[in-house]
Design an enzyme around this catalytic site. Structure first.
Site, mmCIF file in Angstrom:
data_model
loop_
_atom_site.group_PDB
_atom_site.id
_atom_site.type_symbol
_atom_site.label_atom_id
_atom_site.label_comp_id
_atom_site.label_asym_id
_atom_site.label_seq_id
_atom_site.Cartn_x
_atom_site.Cartn_y
_atom_site.Cartn_z
ATOM 1 N N TYR A 162 -1.359 -8.419 23.139
ATOM 2 C CA TYR A 162 -0.269 -9.455 23.395
ATOM 3 C C TYR A 162 1.058 -8.987 24.254
ATOM 4 C CZ TYR A 162 2.921 -13.335 22.042
ATOM 5 O OH TYR A 162 3.677 -14.531 22.168
ATOM 6 N N LYS A 194 -0.332 -18.689 13.148
ATOM 7 C CA LYS A 194 -1.620 -18.918 13.861
ATOM 8 C C LYS A 194 -2.517 -19.611 12.500
ATOM 9 C CE LYS A 194 -0.347 -17.437 17.580
ATOM 10 N NZ LYS A 194 0.832 -16.697 17.307
ATOM 11 N N ASP A 249 -2.013 -4.966 14.404
ATOM 12 C CA ASP A 249 -1.612 -6.339 14.579
ATOM 13 C C ASP A 249 -2.899 -7.128 13.999
ATOM 14 O OD1 ASP A 249 -1.105 -9.008 15.014
ATOM 15 O OD2 ASP A 249 -0.222 -8.406 17.145
ATOM 16 N N ARG A 275 19.944 -14.772 2.749
ATOM 17 C CA ARG A 275 19.558 -13.926 3.768
ATOM 18 C C ARG A 275 18.933 -12.597 3.285
ATOM 19 N NH1 ARG A 275 22.288 -9.648 6.265
ATOM 20 N NH2 ARG A 275 24.077 -10.301 5.660
#
Length: 370
Positions: A103, A196, A171, A50
């Site tokens: 978004y 993407k 972003d 982790r």
């Protein structure tokens, strides 16, 4: 580097490994949750999955190279990266400005999770975000915006933010680091969905944060460690492998987007077209000044929802899908997700099909709608 490389060369160099005789050219993923400990408690070694992983580090180094950053951190999704950055940079009483035309899930996160803990969230249209930023502590900008494809002047916005002492997060999902590098334009932090175009094959979720400021990356890394929004090692390896062809894929996608936008403007079956690469587009002057490529998305308004559905049904190449950046050209009617757009508004995400084939197919499908 002695000279500037092209996007495909940059992509390949970013994912390359050290040339060690007898070792694989493409390193395999390290699929481990637990590592042998050293007797030296201060040794900088992997201990638990982790907190660190060698495959993450290779991927993060590649992403930092593409973004022009000193550091990057990978996450389990784009939203995980965005939420970690916002949590790390805001606190009760902070004023956060977010794009009203960006978004939609990001706005929902801010409203549902940051407002209740005392963060003051202001939504502003991207065209007004620089004016509103003058009273902010943290500004999140998205450019080009998803789905309308408006473009924010990042140099101007960064100047406003830094005069105020505010942090600017950008972003970079739509443009990708192959289209623009927000850090070079004044951003403090870049967030993006690597699901993407960087991944490009519609088969994994991933996100990342990149910056040149050690204290910011340390704060975001602490958030990732404690919240646990980590990327699996196998997914990290898949993304690393995909990055090698990202320059080639994105070049074709942008070429197809420019060609499609040019074809659709003035088409009798189309009410409006937005693409920053069109000289007459209102976003073009700023986009031309700060973007290396204009992206793989074209926003198109058709007569109504049925016209969008008919386009996909009559096409041999188009698919209906809600994400973008993959190798197939896809169409998404954004009103179905609650975006404040007309029922006939569609975001077309260009794939890597041969340009002539794609344009002919869409022309035939549109002609059948008349």
């Amino acid at each position: 580097m002695s000279r500037r490389y092209g996007d495909s060369t940059r992509s390949l160099k970013a994912v390359s490994s050290l040339a060690i005789p007898g070792q694989p050219v493409a390193p395999p993923p390290v699929l481990a949750s637990t590592y042998h400990l050293s007797t030296d408690d201060a040794a900088a070694l992997d201990t638990y999955g982790r907190s660190s992983n060698p495959t993450w580090r290779h991927l993060e180094s590649a992403l930092a190279e593409l973004e022009g950053a000193t550091s990057a951190l990978v996450f389990s999704s784009g939203m995980a990266a965005i939420s970690a950055a916002l949590c790390a940079l805001t606190k009760p009483g902070s004023v956060l400005v977010v794009p009203a035309d960006g978004y939609y899930q990001m706005r929902r996160y801010a409203a549902e999770y940051l407002v209740p803990v005392g963060v003051r969230v202001t939504e502003a249209a991207s065209s007004q975000i620089a004016d509103v930023a003058a009273g902010a502590d943290v500004v999140l900008a998205e450019t080009p915006t998803n789905p309308r494809l408006d473009v924010v002047d990042l140099r101007r916005l960064a100047t406003v933010c830094h005069d105020r002492g505010a942090r600017l997060i950008v972003d970079n999902t739509t443009a990708t680091p192959l289209g623009q590098q927000p850090l070079s334009l004044g951003a403090d932090l870049v967030v993006a969905s690597a699901t993407k175009a960087l991944s490009g094959h519609s088969d994994l979720l991933a996100g990342y944060v990149a910056t040149n400021e050690p204290e910011l990356i340390a704060a975001v890394e602490r958030q990732r460690l404690l919240a646990g929004a980590i990327l699996g090692a196998f997914e990290a390896w898949m993304l690393l492998r995909s990055l090698g062809s990202a320059g080639l894929r994105f070049e074709r996608q942008c070429h197809n987007a420019q060609a499609l936008a040019t074809m659709l403007r003035g088409h009798p079956g189309v009410r409006a077209v937005r693409y920053p690469g069109l000289a007459e587009d209102p976003a073009h002057p700023v986009a031309a000044a700060q973007m290396r490529r204009f992206g793989a998305l074209v926003s198109v308004e058709f007569a109504d929802a049925s016209a969008v559905h008919a386009l996909v049904q009559r096409s041999e190449l188009l698919i209906a899908a809600s994400s973008f950046g993959g190798i197939h050209t896809s169409v998404d009617r954004r009103a179905r997700w609650g975006d404040p757009v007309a029922d006939g508004f569609a975001r077309i995400a260009l794939g890597i099909e041969d340009t002539d084939d794609l344009l002919a197919d869409i022309e035939r499908a549109l002609g059948a709608n008349q």
